[in-house]
Scaffold this motif. Sequence first.
Motif, PDB file in Angstrom:
ATOM      1  N   GLY A  14       0.793  -1.221   0.000  1.00  0.00           N
ATOM      2  CA  GLY A  14       0.000   0.000   0.000  1.00  0.00           C
ATOM      3  C   GLY A  14       0.822   1.265   0.000  1.00  0.00           C
ATOM      4  N   ASN A  15       2.161   1.125   0.126  1.00  0.00           N
ATOM      5  CA  ASN A  15       3.077   2.269   0.099  1.00  0.00           C
ATOM      6  C   ASN A  15       2.711   3.321   1.146  1.00  0.00           C
ATOM      7  OD1 ASN A  15       5.346   3.629  -0.872  1.00  0.00           O
ATOM      8  ND2 ASN A  15       4.168   4.787  -2.367  1.00  0.00           N
TER       9      ASN A  15
ATOM     10  N   THR B  22       2.385   5.657   9.608  1.00  0.00           N
ATOM     11  CA  THR B  22       1.039   5.103   9.423  1.00  0.00           C
ATOM     12  C   THR B  22       1.046   3.599   9.631  1.00  0.00           C
ATOM     13  OG1 THR B  22       0.516   6.858   7.846  1.00  0.00           O
ATOM     14  CG2 THR B  22      -0.891   4.895   7.821  1.00  0.00           C
ATOM     15  N   ARG B  23       2.036   2.921   9.062  1.00  0.00           N
ATOM     16  CA  ARG B  23       2.125   1.469   9.253  1.00  0.00           C
ATOM     17  C   ARG B  23       2.285   1.127  10.726  1.00  0.00           C
ATOM     18  NH1 ARG B  23       5.741   1.338   4.507  1.00  0.00           N
ATOM     19  NH2 ARG B  23       7.499   0.943   5.899  1.00  0.00           N
TER      20      ARG B  23
ATOM     21  N   ASP C 299      11.187   6.325  13.586  1.00  0.00           N
ATOM     22  CA  ASP C 299      11.297   6.231  12.141  1.00  0.00           C
ATOM     23  C   ASP C 299      11.757   7.565  11.564  1.00  0.00           C
ATOM     24  OD1 ASP C 299      10.383   3.583  11.835  1.00  0.00           O
ATOM     25  OD2 ASP C 299       8.319   4.254  12.129  1.00  0.00           O
ATOM     26  N   ARG C 300      12.536   7.482  10.510  1.00  0.00           N
ATOM     27  CA  ARG C 300      12.906   8.699   9.807  1.00  0.00           C
ATOM     28  C   ARG C 300      11.673   9.225   9.083  1.00  0.00           C
ATOM     29  NH1 ARG C 300      17.644  10.975   8.369  1.00  0.00           N
ATOM     30  NH2 ARG C 300      17.655  12.380   6.583  1.00  0.00           N
TER      31      ARG C 300
ATOM     32  N   LEU D 188      -0.325  -1.114  13.099  1.00  0.00           N
ATOM     33  CA  LEU D 188       0.065  -2.329  13.812  1.00  0.00           C
ATOM     34  C   LEU D 188      -0.011  -2.151  15.324  1.00  0.00           C
ATOM     35  CD1 LEU D 188       3.060  -3.645  11.668  1.00  0.00           C
ATOM     36  CD2 LEU D 188       0.657  -4.306  11.605  1.00  0.00           C
ATOM     37  N   THR D 189       0.253  -0.932  15.782  1.00  0.00           N
ATOM     38  CA  THR D 189       0.117  -0.670  17.216  1.00  0.00           C
ATOM     39  C   THR D 189      -1.331  -0.811  17.652  1.00  0.00           C
ATOM     40  OG1 THR D 189       2.017   0.830  17.193  1.00  0.00           O
ATOM     41  CG2 THR D 189       0.487   1.036  19.037  1.00  0.00           C
TER      42      THR D 189
END
Length: 395
Positions: free
Chosen positions: A112-113, A118-119, A168-169, A123-124
Amino acid sequence: MNNQILNERFTMELPNPISPRVQQPPIISWEEQLHDHNQKIEEYLQNRVFRGCTYESTVKSARTVLKRLFVLVPIPDPNHPDGHRHILVWEFLDPVRGSSRFGVLMSSLLQGNLAYGTRRRYLTELRAFCDYVVAKPNIPGSNLTIIEKYGPIALPFTKYDLPVHAQDRPTKPRYALSAEVRDEFYEFLRTEHLPNHPVPHLGAQDYVAIVLQTEIGARTSELLGIRSSGASCDIDWQAGRVRLFGKAKAFSGKRVRTVPLTAFAMEVLRVFEKIFKPMFPRRGDESEYLFLDKDGDPLMDHQYIYNFRKIVELAREAGVPLPEDLRPHDLRRTCATLALEQNPLEYRKVLRKLGHTYPSSAAPYLIATDADVEDEQGDLIDIFIDPDMEKRGTK
């Protein structure tokens, strides 16, 4: 002869090893399974409301995320009218197949890029829901548990799937406005956006919301959760401060903090509350919120973000040097950055104002640009510098 008859009778009474009598589990209809699944999600969301999460933002967002995640993993099912369906929570928690199904979900998110943040948020949210189901495996409205009705469950997550507190960057630029650009933005809102808005009280609300978020450094959810009247009023008009409901700790309610209001913020708030707020439709307790939509309901995150993007576009057309992709969260960074520039030694006050406990948590919000201060306080300032943030408006 008698022995032969006895042997035959004995053989007939023995169980047949070729065709054992195995009790097949009852087939549960798809409608019943989906009902149990949805009821468990609703119970989890009600628990979050009970723990102090804001329904209008946090809980609705969690419901949307969970429904989307389960749809991403298809399951073949001959009993379903379509021959396939989406996964259900106890199938994610299957001790044998759960890990492979989680891998399918991760592949779908990668395809889904989506942005890293967001990912991780998706998942959290899934992990929190699965933790809840394992801790409370009851089926709402039933005397059975998930284990009794659908089989054993176990968490499929490991520390390799979802590390805790990994930074995350950023995939999107981060900005902090200089004091000059901030003031120019304020002036555009006051002298051009507000007078030319077709609905005066909505234009005034845009102005007040942007000023207030920049002055106090609130998150968007905290800003839109402020109540300006009623028994739950969050604004202390006498002391000049506002109560904010920040992010919640694990398994607890939201963390509450009190932030002082600047003189400018108090001035625009008083004018808005006296002149423009009565123009909004009255809808009972909903009208206690400081910011409302055109129908008198509490203003939602997506509405505020949409309005903000349109305002930034208009301001850029008018010559205000704003980044094209400026976001409301950059106003929080602007507040923190300017506060630190004024007095770098008051970093603890800045942390409390942001609602953070540790300097590393505030790093994405703070940046120092004064060369003299950086030379003298290098070991301290380095904690706050975010190399991915652009200071808009500096020479």
